[in-house]
Design a protein around this motif. Structure first.
Motif, PDB file in Angstrom:
ATOM      1  N   VAL A   1       0.713  -1.327   0.063  1.00 44.34           N
ATOM      2  CA  VAL A   1      -0.086  -0.010   0.049  1.00 44.34           C
ATOM      3  C   VAL A   1       0.980   1.304  -0.027  1.00 44.34           C
ATOM      4  CG1 VAL A   1      -1.618   1.366   1.289  1.00 44.34           C
ATOM      5  CG2 VAL A   1      -1.972  -1.088   1.133  1.00 44.34           C
TER       6      VAL A   1
ATOM      7  N   TRP B   1       1.301   5.697  -0.159  1.00 46.00           N
ATOM      8  CA  TRP B   1       0.705   6.989   0.023  1.00 46.00           C
ATOM      9  C   TRP B   1       1.395   7.772  -0.912  1.00 46.00           C
ATOM     10  CZ3 TRP B   1       1.211   4.047   3.872  1.00 46.00           C
ATOM     11  CH2 TRP B   1       0.373   3.934   5.136  1.00 46.00           C
TER      12      TRP B   1
ATOM     13  N   LYS C   1      -4.570   5.362   6.626  1.00 43.36           N
ATOM     14  CA  LYS C   1      -5.225   4.066   5.797  1.00 43.36           C
ATOM     15  C   LYS C   1      -5.327   2.945   6.878  1.00 43.36           C
ATOM     16  CE  LYS C   1      -2.968   5.356   1.618  1.00 43.36           C
ATOM     17  NZ  LYS C   1      -4.155   5.639   0.653  1.00 43.36           N
TER      18      LYS C   1
ATOM     19  N   LEU D   1      -5.131  -0.759   7.051  1.00 43.59           N
ATOM     20  CA  LEU D   1      -4.650  -1.880   6.502  1.00 43.59           C
ATOM     21  C   LEU D   1      -4.534  -3.165   7.307  1.00 43.59           C
ATOM     22  CD1 LEU D   1      -1.371  -0.076   5.543  1.00 43.59           C
ATOM     23  CD2 LEU D   1      -3.477   0.082   4.267  1.00 43.59           C
TER      24      LEU D   1
ATOM     25  N   ASP E   1      -5.149  -2.834   1.679  1.00 41.84           N
ATOM     26  CA  ASP E   1      -5.866  -1.468   2.280  1.00 41.84           C
ATOM     27  C   ASP E   1      -7.562  -1.832   2.200  1.00 41.84           C
ATOM     28  OD1 ASP E   1      -7.071   0.911   2.655  1.00 41.84           O
ATOM     29  OD2 ASP E   1      -5.786   2.014   0.833  1.00 41.84           O
TER      30      ASP E   1
ATOM     31  N   GLN F   1      -9.947   9.573  -1.250  1.00 44.07           N
ATOM     32  CA  GLN F   1     -10.292   8.136  -1.365  1.00 44.07           C
ATOM     33  C   GLN F   1     -11.067   7.743  -2.553  1.00 44.07           C
ATOM     34  OE1 GLN F   1     -11.078   9.158   1.990  1.00 44.07           O
ATOM     35  NE2 GLN F   1      -9.280   8.738   2.903  1.00 44.07           N
TER      36      GLN F   1
END
Length: 407
Positions: free
Chosen positions: A115, A117, A125, A127, A140, A150
């Motif tokens: 995942v 950013w 987030k 996870l 995610d 999102q």
């Protein structure tokens, strides 16, 4: 038998082990469990290399053994934060790094999913790490925040309230929304099955609801057909109608003289009505006005040519009356509206008067009725000083529509 440890550092004591220290170790285990049940910690992300998270067996404080982790640090490039391949955990991770660099949370090895950013994304987030096999995944969950960016997939929003704009994927304005206090009318969008067209429909509490398309400045509303042809959409409003002299006729009383005037051989001849310079003469014509006409006032222009080089003022007047089915045609015209145009002093030159003021059609104008018009030149009026015949070539009528067509 010696103690063993879980991937998050919890000590699993063997039978008979740790006599006299069992309570202390149990308390440590409980602290570790509290950490990954709901504990919060920060983790500085190394600038220039991966940040590898690990645990100390039987010890507290390991970053990866916390439920909530906030990533910090000033970065100059994209960085990875890794966890051991056997860790199974559910994380809430907030990216608070600076420098607008991408940060990726992943397993230390394997080809499982990770995942990331993206640069500038400082969202939180939610996870989980599967920690199974040689290629475990970081997934995610799709934790939605009130301020984060999102992507929602297959989500049903029931009666959502949207702010003043909708943005495109680049963050630019795609559509602006304006709220009207106590609104009762709206637009309904509907898709369609094979062979049918999707629709944009005016709906709401009122009985009759239209749709207004408003342009900015000199912009026009355009549409494209299936063949790719793009053209302006016709808008109800001011229209023109050309009445040539050939469509006119002289009345029985005081008619103007119909004539055909040659300019030069093989050049345009002029079909005209010659209006005398000393008497009041008339022509008439009729029009079944379009159904789209709003039955309001009309204006007009006279197209004419001077019969001499005189530059005096020529005065024209137009009046009209509408007759419907079963109405008598033996009826008076409405009030005439006059327009004055000075001769330009050159024979056979084109002259066009200014647009007249508004003329009211007598009778009770309605869709489908025939309208009778009478044009005159009032040469007997002392204000008309043009000293020759005025050769009328035609009249342009201006009318206003309130419908898109005449159906």
């Amino acid at each position: 038998m010696a103690s063993t440890y879980t991937p998050l550092g919890v000590e699993k004591m063997a039978t008979g082990e740790n006599a006299g220290t069992w309570g202390t170790k149990t308390n440590t285990n409980l602290e570790i469990i509290e950490q990954f049940a709901g504990g919060y910690t920060t983790q500085a992300v190394t600038d220039g290399a991966d940040t590898d998270l690990s645990v100390t067996d039987g010890g507290t404080g390991a970053t990866l053994a916390h439920r909530v982790i906030e990533l910090t640090g000033a970065l100059t490039g994209a960085r990875n934060v890794t966890i051991p391949i056997d860790v199974q955990q559910l994380y809430a991770i907030k990216n608070s790094t600076t420098g607008s660099q991408a940060v990726t949370f992943k397993y230390v090895s394997g080809t499982g999913t990770s995942v990331t950013w993206s640069g500038g994304d400082t969202s939180t987030k939610f996870l989980y790490g599967t920690g199974s096999g040689t290629n475990p995944n970081i997934v995610d969950v799709g934790f939605v925040t009130t301020t984060g960016t999102q992507t929602l997939t297959n989500k049903t929003l029931t009666s959502p309230k949207i702010g003043t704009s909708i943005l495109d994927t680049n963050g630019n304005e795609l559509a602006l929304l304006t709220a009207t206090s106590s609104a009762v009318n709206e637009i309904t969008l509907a898709n369609a099955a094979t062979g049918d067209n999707p629709t944009i429909t005016a709906s709401g509490g009122d009985t009759n609801v239209g749709i207004s398309l408003v342009t900015k400045g000199s912009g026009v509303i355009k549409a494209e057909d299936g063949g790719g042809t793009i053209a302006a959409v016709k808008i109800a409003g001011k229209e023109t109608m050309w009445i040539p002299s050939q469509a006119m006729y002289g009345p029985t009383t005081n008619p103007a003289d119909s004539a055909q005037v040659e300019t030069t051989a093989t050049r345009p001849d002029m079909k005209v009505f010659d209006f005398d310079a000393s008497t009041k003469q008339y022509t008439q014509f009729t029009v079944a006005m379009p159904k789209s006409w709003n039955e309001g006032t009309l204006t007009y222009q006279v197209y004419w040519s001077p019969g001499s080089t005189n530059t005096g003022d020529c005065i024209f007047g137009l009046q009209a009356v509408a007759c419907g089915d079963s109405d008598t045609i033996d009826v008076a015209y409405g009030t005439a509206i006059e327009v004055t145009d000075a001769g330009i002093g050159t024979v056979e030159d084109q002259q066009i008067t200014s647009e007249s003021s508004a003329m009211t059609v007598a009778g009770s104008p309605a869709a489908g009725e025939q309208t009778y018009f009478q044009l005159y030149r009032d040469a007997a009026d002392g204000s008309d000083t043009f000293s020759a015949d005025a050769r009328v070539l035609g009249v342009k009528l201006f009318y206003t529509t309130d419908a898109a067509n005449d159906v």
